[in-house]
Design an enzyme around this catalytic site. Structure first.
Site, PDB file in Angstrom:
ATOM      1  N   HIS A 185     -42.586   5.488 -41.295  1.00  0.00           N
ATOM      2  CA  HIS A 185     -41.131   5.495 -41.488  1.00  0.00           C
ATOM      3  C   HIS A 185     -40.489   4.647 -40.392  1.00  0.00           C
ATOM      4  O   HIS A 185     -40.185   5.148 -39.312  1.00  0.00           O
ATOM      5  CB  HIS A 185     -40.623   6.950 -41.454  1.00  0.00           C
TER       6      HIS A 185
ATOM      7  N   HIS B 134     -37.639   1.197 -40.263  1.00  0.00           N
ATOM      8  CA  HIS B 134     -36.837   0.182 -40.956  1.00  0.00           C
ATOM      9  C   HIS B 134     -36.919  -1.100 -40.144  1.00  0.00           C
ATOM     10  O   HIS B 134     -36.570  -1.084 -38.961  1.00  0.00           O
ATOM     11  CB  HIS B 134     -35.372   0.629 -41.064  1.00  0.00           C
TER      12      HIS B 134
ATOM     13  N   HIS C 107     -35.441   9.098 -48.522  1.00  0.00           N
ATOM     14  CA  HIS C 107     -34.822   9.845 -47.433  1.00  0.00           C
ATOM     15  C   HIS C 107     -34.121  11.050 -48.064  1.00  0.00           C
ATOM     16  O   HIS C 107     -33.315  10.889 -48.995  1.00  0.00           O
ATOM     17  CB  HIS C 107     -33.764   9.004 -46.726  1.00  0.00           C
TER      18      HIS C 107
ATOM     19  N   GLU D  54     -32.135  14.724 -44.376  1.00  0.00           N
ATOM     20  CA  GLU D  54     -31.875  14.223 -43.012  1.00  0.00           C
ATOM     21  C   GLU D  54     -30.529  14.814 -42.590  1.00  0.00           C
ATOM     22  O   GLU D  54     -30.453  15.655 -41.719  1.00  0.00           O
ATOM     23  CB  GLU D  54     -31.852  12.688 -43.000  1.00  0.00           C
TER      24      GLU D  54
ATOM     25  N   ASP E  26     -38.311   5.493 -37.120  1.00  0.00           N
ATOM     26  CA  ASP E  26     -37.090   5.223 -37.880  1.00  0.00           C
ATOM     27  C   ASP E  26     -36.455   3.877 -37.496  1.00  0.00           C
ATOM     28  O   ASP E  26     -36.700   2.883 -38.169  1.00  0.00           O
ATOM     29  CB  ASP E  26     -36.085   6.369 -37.715  1.00  0.00           C
ATOM     30  N   ASP E  27     -35.634   3.867 -36.451  1.00  0.00           N
ATOM     31  CA  ASP E  27     -34.951   2.646 -36.004  1.00  0.00           C
ATOM     32  C   ASP E  27     -35.102   2.544 -34.491  1.00  0.00           C
ATOM     33  O   ASP E  27     -34.156   2.798 -33.732  1.00  0.00           O
ATOM     34  CB  ASP E  27     -33.467   2.711 -36.395  1.00  0.00           C
TER      35      ASP E  27
HETATM   36  N1  ADE Z   1     -31.329   3.236 -42.693  1.00  0.00           N
HETATM   37  C1  ADE Z   1     -31.869   2.981 -41.504  1.00  0.00           C
HETATM   38  N2  ADE Z   1     -32.120   4.117 -40.850  1.00  0.00           N
HETATM   39  C2  ADE Z   1     -31.732   5.136 -41.662  1.00  0.00           C
HETATM   40  C3  ADE Z   1     -31.725   6.540 -41.565  1.00  0.00           C
HETATM   41  N3  ADE Z   1     -32.188   7.180 -40.489  1.00  0.00           N
HETATM   42  N4  ADE Z   1     -31.233   7.261 -42.598  1.00  0.00           N
HETATM   43  C4  ADE Z   1     -30.759   6.641 -43.668  1.00  0.00           C
HETATM   44  N5  ADE Z   1     -30.737   5.319 -43.810  1.00  0.00           N
HETATM   45  C5  ADE Z   1     -31.216   4.566 -42.818  1.00  0.00           C
HETATM   46 ZN    ZN Z   2     -35.095   6.109 -42.060  1.00  0.00          ZN
END
Ligand code: ADE
Ligand code: ZN
Length: 336
Positions: free
Chosen positions: A14, A16, A194, A197, A275-276
């Site tokens: 996971h 992006h 997703h 969350e 994630d990011d």
């Molecule tokens: N796009 C990038 N990161 C995300 C996240 N944590 N939740 C939803 N969309 C995303």
């Molecule tokens: Zn994500």
């Protein structure tokens, strides 16, 4: 414990690619492409990374994509991520990309795809890290836009392992995308989404029942619904949890309140992911270390997380068996 985490063969399921854009890289792409940035410096941009919730993050994340213009930008972005995580002991990664965040700015689908793919192929050869790509649909956009995107992806379907669903969760239930997910599955693509969350447990139910997903991304709110937890456990449904992301986006007040340990103890097939990472303060190793420290994860927990990721990945049985064996070997030949 740090050494176990470092040496564990890790799989990232996971991440992006747009969320790996580091502030210094953002400025250098901006200069190269003559794109203006509304922050005076790398430090000023970094200090803006204080998020109230998912939407406040997404606003900056989409703004950041403006600096990605040419194929070379996507190549360098992906290559930098792969180098970083290969150094951290990541052996396989399944990477989300958000084509609509680029095509809506006039960047062609092929520019995005060709740049990222070139990096994945090169990284497999030079760094020994394998990768897959997952095309994510932006759920704040409509179904027609998703169908248009799937059409643009048609020439590349053999280079994409599956589709996902991301962006603003609340108010955009999985049911909105039931037909596009059915179309993708009939094209041989796997599906993930997703869910849970920020959104309610019902969105996890819908992802299972309507989108027929193979994994739930995040899923941390499943604990609010006992019968959902029972279902996820009995189906061994993988949950790609992203601890630093959940804290930075205000899902839980701090890491000591993160439910990851509770989820593991309930028998859920939990994995750790970033994630990011450029926005949330850490890549894979940092996510493992911060949860281990805050939640007192044991060696058994870390090993279990390692096996869970192997079990949850979109890889061949042969690779799965090899990776499970590597983890077992690590445990048996270690004084830990
Ligand atoms: N796009 C990038 N990161 C995300 C996240 N944590 N939740 C939803 N969309 C995303
Ligand atoms: Zn994500």
């Amino acid at each position: 414990m740090d050494s176990l985490i470092q040496r564990l063969p890790k799989l990232e399921l996971h991440v992006h690619i747009e969320g790996t854009l580091e502030p210094d890289q953002l400025f250098s792409f901006a200069r190269r492409n003559n794109v203006s940035v509304r922050y005076p410096s790398v430090e000023a941009l970094r200090s803006a990374y204080q998020f109230k919730n998912l939407q406040s993050f997404l606003d900056l994340y989409y703004e950041g994509t403006a600096v990605l213009v040419n194929e070379q930008d996507f190549y360098e972005l992906a290559m930098a991520y792969l180098k970083k995580v290969a150094d951290q002991g990541v052996v396989h990664t399944e990477i989300f990309f958000d084509p609509q965040s680029h095509t809506h700015r006039g960047i062609s689908f092929s520019t995005v795809m060709n740049g990222i793919r070139r990096a994945l192929i090169e990284a497999e050869e030079t760094l020994g890290i394998s990768s897959e790509l997952i095309l994510c649909f932006l759920r704040h956009l409509d179904e027609a836009d998703a169908f248009e995107t799937l059409k643009q992806a048609e020439p590349y379907l053999d280079q994409i392992i599956g589709i996902g669903l991301d962006s603003s969760e609340k108010g955009h239930p999985p049911s909105k995308f039931e037909r596009i997910f059915a179309a993708a599955r009939s094209n041989g693509l796997l599906t993930v989404a997703h869910a849970g969350e920020e959104g309610p447990p019902e969105y996890i139910w819908e992802s299972l029942d309507l989108l027929k997903v193979s994994r739930i991304d995040h899923g941390v709110r499943c604990l609010e619904d006992n019968s959902l937890v029972d279902r996820l456990v009995s189906e061994k449904m993988p949950l790609t949890v992203c601890p630093l992301s959940n804290i930075r986006l205000g899902g839980f007040p701090d890491m000591r309140n993160h439910p990851l340990k509770k989820m593991l103890d309930r028998g859920l097939q939990v994995t750790i992911n970033s994630d990011d990472p450029a926005y949330f303060g850490g890549y894979m190793t940092e996510n493992f270390l911060s949860t281990q420290t805050a939640l007192g994860l044991t060696q058994e927990d870390i090993v279990k997380l390692g096996h869970n990721a192997v079990e949850s990945a979109f890889i061949t049985k042969k690779r799965r068996d090899t990776l499970h064996a590597q983890i077992d070997h690590l445990v048996h030949n270690d004084d830990m």
